[in-house]
Scaffold this motif. Structure first.
Motif, short mmCIF file in Angstrom:
data_model
loop_
_atom_site.label_atom_id
_atom_site.label_comp_id
_atom_site.label_asym_id
_atom_site.label_seq_id
_atom_site.Cartn_x
_atom_site.Cartn_y
_atom_site.Cartn_z
N LEU A 175 52.23 38.47 46.44
CA LEU A 175 51.62 37.14 46.91
C LEU A 175 52.31 36.22 46.57
O LEU A 175 52.34 34.98 47.16
CB LEU A 175 50.30 37.12 45.79
CG LEU A 175 50.29 36.84 44.43
CD1 LEU A 175 50.42 35.41 43.95
CD2 LEU A 175 48.88 37.25 43.58
N MET A 205 55.29 47.00 36.98
CA MET A 205 55.60 47.58 35.77
C MET A 205 54.19 47.79 35.18
O MET A 205 53.24 46.92 35.48
CB MET A 205 56.15 46.41 34.89
CG MET A 205 57.43 45.70 35.40
SD MET A 205 58.72 46.95 35.64
CE MET A 205 59.60 46.11 36.85
N VAL A 244 31.75 29.43 48.07
CA VAL A 244 32.00 29.15 49.71
C VAL A 244 30.88 30.09 50.07
O VAL A 244 31.11 31.38 49.95
CB VAL A 244 33.42 29.15 50.21
CG1 VAL A 244 33.44 29.27 51.49
CG2 VAL A 244 34.29 28.09 49.60
N TYR A 273 45.84 30.58 34.76
CA TYR A 273 46.29 31.70 33.88
C TYR A 273 46.95 32.83 34.55
O TYR A 273 46.96 32.71 35.99
CB TYR A 273 45.03 32.39 33.09
CG TYR A 273 44.15 33.22 34.06
CD1 TYR A 273 43.34 32.40 34.91
CD2 TYR A 273 44.05 34.50 34.06
CE1 TYR A 273 42.27 33.19 35.89
CE2 TYR A 273 43.37 35.16 35.08
CZ TYR A 273 42.71 34.77 35.90
OH TYR A 273 41.82 35.22 36.88
N ARG A 324 38.04 40.89 49.23
CA ARG A 324 36.72 40.19 49.62
C ARG A 324 36.89 40.26 51.13
O ARG A 324 37.71 39.12 51.32
CB ARG A 324 36.69 38.87 48.82
CG ARG A 324 36.40 39.31 47.28
CD ARG A 324 35.98 37.99 46.68
NE ARG A 324 35.57 38.25 45.21
CZ ARG A 324 36.35 37.81 44.16
NH1 ARG A 324 37.15 37.29 44.32
NH2 ARG A 324 35.70 38.25 43.07
N ILE A 327 45.02 49.52 35.58
CA ILE A 327 44.28 48.74 34.45
C ILE A 327 43.63 49.26 33.44
O ILE A 327 43.54 48.94 32.24
CB ILE A 327 43.36 47.58 35.60
CG1 ILE A 327 44.04 46.77 36.26
CG2 ILE A 327 42.22 46.99 34.57
CD1 ILE A 327 43.13 46.11 37.45
N LEU A 351 46.02 39.47 30.98
CA LEU A 351 44.38 39.78 30.26
C LEU A 351 44.53 41.14 29.47
O LEU A 351 43.71 41.46 28.76
CB LEU A 351 43.56 39.89 31.52
CG LEU A 351 43.24 38.64 32.20
CD1 LEU A 351 42.25 38.80 33.39
CD2 LEU A 351 42.87 37.35 31.31
N ASP A 376 35.31 29.75 40.07
CA ASP A 376 35.46 29.95 38.78
C ASP A 376 35.64 28.40 37.95
O ASP A 376 35.36 27.47 38.73
CB ASP A 376 36.36 31.20 38.24
CG ASP A 376 37.82 30.53 38.77
OD1 ASP A 376 38.17 29.46 39.03
OD2 ASP A 376 38.49 31.51 38.93
N LYS A 399 51.97 48.11 32.26
CA LYS A 399 52.19 47.40 30.58
C LYS A 399 51.52 48.48 29.73
O LYS A 399 50.41 47.98 28.90
CB LYS A 399 51.62 46.15 30.66
CG LYS A 399 52.30 45.05 31.72
CD LYS A 399 51.89 43.67 31.50
CE LYS A 399 50.36 43.46 31.80
NZ LYS A 399 49.86 43.82 33.21
#
Ligand SMILES: Cc1cc2nc3c(=O)[nH]c(=O)nc-3n(C[C@H](O)[C@H](O)[C@H](O)COP(=O)(O)OP(=O)(O)OC[C@H]3O[C@@H](n4cnc5c(N)ncnc54)[C@H](O)[C@@H]3O)c2cc1C
Length: 384
Positions: free
Chosen positions: A292, A318, A83, A43, A244, A156, A48, A38, A320
């Motif tokens: 992570l 949490m 890659v 960020y 991935r 999401i 998002l 990218d 959102k």
């Protein structure tokens, strides 16, 4: 292995940049090369799904440009670079025909969105949002539009539903399950979120899948398995993510649901490590930030010479959805016990109790969400 080759980190998401930051806390000069498909902007991905609630567009959600990160972290950075393979024996990375030598290689290349193959000609209106570039394209497409259909009622999907409602959009949510976030929340807590989102204006179409997506005027018409028709300007596909693993598998690394690593984040081949959404750490595939970050701290120490195993504590998630604040700490898979649930309206306190009364997990919504920190202290850590 060439010892003067750099440490190469593939991926500049939260995993890659957190690792680079942790390394720099200990060592300012070790050569670090980061390679990313990218634009290398930094960020916070969880933000998002809060753009409208926080009043921020894609540019405002970016914390630093790639140039800013090069300076901040004293790294070499290759952006828009995919890659294509790993030659583990020669300690080389493949970018098409080009080969790059590494001393140690870290895979932080995340997860792919799952794309459903649905008949119809409306697919140019379907967006998946898994990085800042996706989000930028989505916000551009949304300009001047009003109706959004969301496929998927997972974490999401529900977060985007709430955020779009806060931006005054019309929202339809379509999912095959009979409530939201199955597998993450017990049904009573999930129903509280569905009820609160519905009260805020979302239209849920549950126990239904999208059979067709066809162009209709400037937008699309979704034909559901229930026979219902849903018209929308834009569709968000939020039906799940898959770590991935393909490149890793073809390089000979052991893979399962993710790239298999032990608690020291070591893959099955020497000098190759993995963390974040692509990794299966000691049997756990946890596509969240807290795991992570813990991995980045441990791996930085290992790469700087002190082999360190990650320890996962209790890690609540949490959700959102501000119309129904929600926190969940799922019990371990296969734990024996049952949910004990109290519900008053959209306030739910659900505790997962073992046969001897120990709290092994919880889900709290509405007013009870304030109890998340206290409850998290009761739940045993993932790694005792
Ligand atoms: C909308 C949304 C909301 C979320 N909210 C929360 C939340 O509230 N709390 C929480 O804990 N978690 C949340 N998550 C999950 C969390 O954001 C992720 O777990 C985390 O950001 C994953 O980071 P990562 O660095 O492992 O992967 P990614 O951010 O996906 O980064 C992968 C990187 O690898 C690069 N890459 C991939 N393939 C290649 C290749 N072949 N060559 C070169 N580069 C490559 C990509 O370009 C990218 O830079 C949310 C996720 C989403 C999508």
């Amino acid at each position: 292995m060439s010892s003067d080759a750099p440490i190469i980190i593939i991926g500049t998401g939260l995993s890659g940049y957190s690792l680079a930051r942790e390394i720099r806390k200990q060592d300012k000069t070790t050569q670090l090369l980061m390679v990313t498909a990218d634009d290398g902007f930094s960020y916070s991905k969880p933000m998002l799904s809060t753009g409208f609630t926080k009043g921020k567009d894609a540019d405002e959600l970016a914390q630093a440009t790639s140039g800013g990160m090069v300076e901040q972290l004293n790294i070499e950075l290759r952006t828009h670079t995919v890659v294509t393979g790993i030659d583990a024996e020669r300690h080389e990375l493949l970018i098409g025909e080009e080969r790059l030598a590494y001393s140690r290689l870290v895979l932080a290349w995340g997860a792919d969105v799952i794309r459903l193959s649905i008949p119809g000609d409306g697919h140019p209106h379907v967006y998946s949002i898994n990085d800042l570039m996706d989000y930028r394209a989505f916000r551009q497409a949304l300009s001047g539009r009003k109706r959004v259909a969301i496929m998927g009622a997972g974490l999401i999907g529900c977060e985007f539903a709430n955020d779009l409602l806060n931006g005054d959009y019309e929202v339809d949510v379509i999912a095959p399950s009979d409530t939201a976030m199955p597998g993450l929340l017990p049904p009573e807590a999930a129903n509280a979120v569905v009820d609160a989102l519905s009260e805020a204006g979302a239209r849920f179409h549950l126990e239904a899948v999208v059979d067709r997506i066809d162009r209709q005027g400037d937008g699309v018409r979704l034909t559901l398995s229930s026979g219902e028709l849903v018209d929308a300007d834009i569709v968000i596909s939020a039906v799940g993510l898959r770590p991935r693993i393909e490149l890793a598998r073809s390089a000979g690394l052991e893979t399962g649901r993710g790239i298999v690593v032990n608690r020291a984040l070591e893959t099955s081949l020497p000098d190759i490590y993995a963390l974040g959404d692509c990794a299966e750490v000691d049997g756990h595939v946890l596509l969240y930030v807290l795991p992570l970050m813990a991995c980045a701290r441990a791996l930085a120490k290992t790469l700087m010479g002190e082999r360190t195993e990650v320890r996962y504590g209790t890690m609540p998630v949490m959700v959102k959805t501000p119309c129904c604040p929600t926190a969940v700490c799922p019990p371990p898979a296969n734990a024996s016990g049952e949910w004990e649930v109290e519900r008053e309206g959209n306030n739910v306190r659900a505790l997962f109790k073992s046969p001897d009364g120990e709290t092994l997990g919880f889900a709290v919504t509405g007013d009870y969400a304030l109890e998340k920190q206290l409850l998290a202290k009761e739940v045993p850590p993932i790694h005792p």
